[in-house]
Design an enzyme around this catalytic site. Structure first.
Site, mmCIF file in Angstrom:
data_model
loop_
_atom_site.group_PDB
_atom_site.id
_atom_site.type_symbol
_atom_site.label_atom_id
_atom_site.label_comp_id
_atom_site.label_asym_id
_atom_site.label_seq_id
_atom_site.Cartn_x
_atom_site.Cartn_y
_atom_site.Cartn_z
ATOM 1 N N LYS A 116 0.804 -1.218 0.000
ATOM 2 C CA LYS A 116 0.000 0.000 0.000
ATOM 3 C C LYS A 116 0.838 1.269 0.000
ATOM 4 O O LYS A 116 0.452 2.294 -0.573
ATOM 5 C CB LYS A 116 -0.947 -0.015 1.208
ATOM 6 C CG LYS A 116 -2.029 -1.087 1.113
ATOM 7 C CD LYS A 116 -2.912 -1.080 2.347
ATOM 8 C CE LYS A 116 -4.078 -2.033 2.195
ATOM 9 N NZ LYS A 116 -3.682 -3.430 2.011
ATOM 10 N N GLU A 200 -2.691 6.318 8.263
ATOM 11 C CA GLU A 200 -3.555 7.224 7.512
ATOM 12 C C GLU A 200 -4.360 8.079 8.475
ATOM 13 O O GLU A 200 -4.719 7.630 9.570
ATOM 14 C CB GLU A 200 -4.540 6.445 6.628
ATOM 15 C CG GLU A 200 -3.933 5.820 5.413
ATOM 16 C CD GLU A 200 -4.984 5.102 4.570
ATOM 17 O OE1 GLU A 200 -6.151 5.034 5.005
ATOM 18 O OE2 GLU A 200 -4.636 4.606 3.479
ATOM 19 N N HIS A 235 -13.977 -3.153 9.950
ATOM 20 C CA HIS A 235 -13.299 -3.064 8.651
ATOM 21 C C HIS A 235 -13.636 -4.210 7.710
ATOM 22 O O HIS A 235 -13.066 -4.292 6.628
ATOM 23 C CB HIS A 235 -11.772 -2.977 8.824
ATOM 24 C CG HIS A 235 -11.336 -1.884 9.742
ATOM 25 N ND1 HIS A 235 -11.593 -0.551 9.502
ATOM 26 C CD2 HIS A 235 -10.679 -1.915 10.932
ATOM 27 C CE1 HIS A 235 -11.106 0.173 10.492
ATOM 28 N NE2 HIS A 235 -10.551 -0.620 11.360
ATOM 29 N N ARG A 297 -7.251 -8.469 -8.056
ATOM 30 C CA ARG A 297 -7.956 -9.754 -8.160
ATOM 31 C C ARG A 297 -9.450 -9.482 -8.314
ATOM 32 O O ARG A 297 -9.882 -8.334 -8.283
ATOM 33 C CB ARG A 297 -7.728 -10.582 -6.879
ATOM 34 C CG ARG A 297 -8.125 -9.803 -5.622
ATOM 35 C CD ARG A 297 -8.101 -10.642 -4.378
ATOM 36 N NE ARG A 297 -8.167 -9.857 -3.159
ATOM 37 C CZ ARG A 297 -9.267 -9.326 -2.644
ATOM 38 N NH1 ARG A 297 -10.415 -9.461 -3.269
ATOM 39 N NH2 ARG A 297 -9.227 -8.652 -1.515
#
Length: 634
Positions: A116, A200, A235, A297
């Site tokens: 990421k 983040e 999440h 994917r």
């Protein structure tokens, strides 16, 4: 075109791929572990190869065994599905090096977007907006703590190699940062073999918006519009829909164009998803939508995109992997209606959504006019070794309101037993006022909390219907009713219609009476019931209840209030206390890992730790006594 395909996966997605392959005339090969020897995907495939013991690390994650199975069966191509090795560049490269076709993006694209932190840097260069945060190489606790302080709380810790909601922690206060960081790193290491993280800024009213993209080897890239996956629990996506509520055409064009630029930046081929986080505090606006990550994917939620576009994404994957161009141009793609999907999990909401395992003696989804993608059926075993999702229920209607209502109706009559499921929880999510109005964000479920939990017992009206059904069956034949039960029917007279009562015993031993009134008899088709020799199953708003018709007395064991018991089979990965240590209510005592997820076990009240048997690294079975907390005398 590929003539024989090996599916390097299991369960629902393996069955999904087999279905399309069969329609295209492609022979299929399944792989399976010990736990999956009798699984649905094994029975549906044309051939099946055993690849090892039940743990994924010894079977589905061993690329050499999967490639060997392809060679052994003469399969030309390998489809990885999602999860497991689907985003492993090393596996993709090994498949290609073995002379096989990899049904997925090029290894270089997977590598570019797999981490990421590196992906965010690449997206900045491609002109795609990204979330403020820290993606540096210095992974020391000191540096990460300093960066979190600089970003400002709350912050989100994310595994750089993460996905599927694993390896993510929201931290609201600096004092909890180090503990959350350690937990996140452990989970990331166990799930992805990489414990590096990024930070983040936590967005206060976040919406999870993602765009389906597709590329081919001829340089074409298209998008298939957006999905909204904002309804999440810890999440993990719970309900997904397409298109996104409140998305205007101008914003859609900007976010989809950004997604296409992201895919073009890595010369993308095959199916992929660009995930964005939107600050929805002022509605969906293009200048408040930021890149989060790319999933290289097929996504779990791909069916909602298929439903609104009329495209079979698995067929596209197989055609593009065979060297064909994308079947449709961008201008030939359009949105038709509204689709919504619910993920049905084998988990127990009453026990903190812990996975529920065992045999599915009863498994029924009405499928009134829904698509159900599943990898199990009645008699299947839900294993503790893999993700507990057992089905996806998808509906497609002309507009959102009708679609939401239709999906709620499907879940209303969903029966899962004795394995527990989240169907009742999903039904209540769909009937939440804010969700129905489209006023949602990723924190909605956490805010509603107990309001979304199904009640512990069915309503009196439902119990009356159950009594009515039981009485009617008794009138036909008393063969299924033990002598003790026929004596307990009060007010019963053959060939008459008085009010009659049936005693039902609750799990705590309390008794409730169902009254077989004329009204209840008239409603017997409104409530799903299943007669059992020792009781009755009742399904109300998706929640399955079992009410016994015979009391078992008080001889069975009840756990002491202070007993800390393993809620499922798993591995103890951390023990935070010692024998004799004083603890406070809610204090974490230890952490159990199961199905690649961490489950913290906490003190139920202030007290002292006694009889501590849990040790880091130990494998424990369900209901193992791990410790006892003795309450303080006061």
């Amino acid at each position: 075109m590929i003539s024989k395909l090996l599916i390097a996966n299991r369960g629902e997605i393996a069955c999904r791929i087999i279905r399309t392959a069969r329609e295209m005339g492609i022979a299929t090969v399944a792989v399976y572990s010990d736990a999956d020897a009798k699984a649905l995907h094994v029975r549906h495939a044309d051939e099946a190869v055993h690849i090892g013991p039940s743990p994924a690390a010894e079977s589905y994650l061993v690329g050499e065994k999967i490639i060997a199975a392809a060679k052994q069966t003469g399969a030309e191509a390998i489809h990885p599905g999602y999860g497991f090795l689907s985003e492993s560049a090393a596996f993709a490269r090994a498949v290609i090096d073995a002379g096989l076709i990899w049904v997925g993006p090029k290894p270089e694209s997977i590598e570019a977007m797999g981490l990421k932190d590196a992906a965010k840097k690449l997206m900045r260069e491609a002109g795609v907006p990204v979330t403020p945060g820290y993606e540096g190489e210095d992974q020391s606790v000191e540096r990460l703590t300093k960066e979190a302080d600089a970003i400002g709380y709350p912050v989100l810790i994310k595994a750089v190699a993460g996905g599927g909601g694993k390896g993510m922690r929201k931290v609201d206060d600096a004092k909890n940062f180090v503990e959350a960081l350690e937990s996140c790193k452990r989970e990331a290491k166990a799930s992805f073999g990489n414990d590096e993280v990024l930070l983040e800024k936590w967005i206060t009213s976040p919406r999870h918006i993602e765009v389906q993209v597709f590329g081919d080897s001829h340089g074409n890239v298209v998008h298939l519009f957006e999905r909204d996956c904002s309804l999440q629990r810890r999440h993990q996506k719970v309900i997904e829909e397409a298109p996104a509520p409140g998305m205007d055409e101008a914003t859609r064009e900007e976010i989809c164009a950004a997604a296409v630029r992201a895919a073009q930046a890595v010369n993308y081929e095959g199916a992929g998803t660009i995930e964005f986080i939107a600050d929805a505090s002022e509605g969906l606006r293009a200048d408040r939508i930021f890149f989060m990550e790319m999933n290289t994917r097929l996504q779990v939620e791909h069916p909602v995109t298929e439903e609104i576009t009329g495209v079979d994404l698995v067929e596209w994957q197989l055609r593009v992997a065979s060297g064909e161009p994308i079947p449709l141009k961008q201008e030939e793609l359009s949105i038709n209606g509204w689709a919504i999907e619910a993920r049905l999990y084998a988990e127990d909401p009453a026990k903190g959504f812990l996975p529920s395992t065992g045999r599915l003696d009863e498994f029924f989804i009405p499928t009134l006019s829904a698509r159900v993608d599943t990898g199990v059926g009645e008699g299947s075993e839900v294993s503790p070794f893999y993700d507990p999702m057992i089905a996806k229920v998808i509906v497609h209607r002309s507009n959102r309101a009708v679609a939401v209502e239709a999906l709620a109706n499907e879940l209303d009559g969903t029966l899962v037993y004795p394995v527990r499921s989240n169907a009742g929880f999903l039904w209540r999510c769909l009937n939440d006022g804010d969700f129905q109005s489209g006023n949602l964000d990723t924190g909605l479920i956490a805010r509603r909390d107990e309001a979304l939990m199904p009640p512990a017992i069915p309503s009196p009206d439902a119990i009356d219907v159950a009594a009515s059904v039981r009485i009617l069956e008794y009138e036909r034949s008393d063969s299924i009713f033990p002598e003790h039960e026929s004596r307990s029917l009060t007010g019963f007279r053959l060939n008459s219609t008085p009010n009659m009562s049936v005693p039902f015993y609750l799990p705590d031993g309390d008794v409730v009476y169902g009254n077989a009134t004329e009204t209840a008899r008239a409603r017997q088709f409104d409530v799903l019931t299943r007669l059992q020799s020792n009781g009755e199953l009742i399904v109300q708003h998706g929640q399955t209840y079992f009410l016994k018709t015979r009391s078992e007395g008080t001889g069975h064991h009840h756990a002491h209030d202070g007993d800390i018991i393993a809620p499922m089979p798993g591995k103890v990965i951390a023990v935070d206390v010692a024998n004799g240590e004083e603890v406070k209510a809610g204090q974490r005592l230890m952490v159990l890992e199961a199905m690649k997820m961490e489950h913290a076990l906490a003190a139920p009240f202030d007290g002292t730790v006694r009889e501590l048997t849990a040790q880091p690294g130990a494998q424990v079975q369900v209901e193992t006594l791990l410790a006892v907390v003795e309450p303080n005398e006061e």
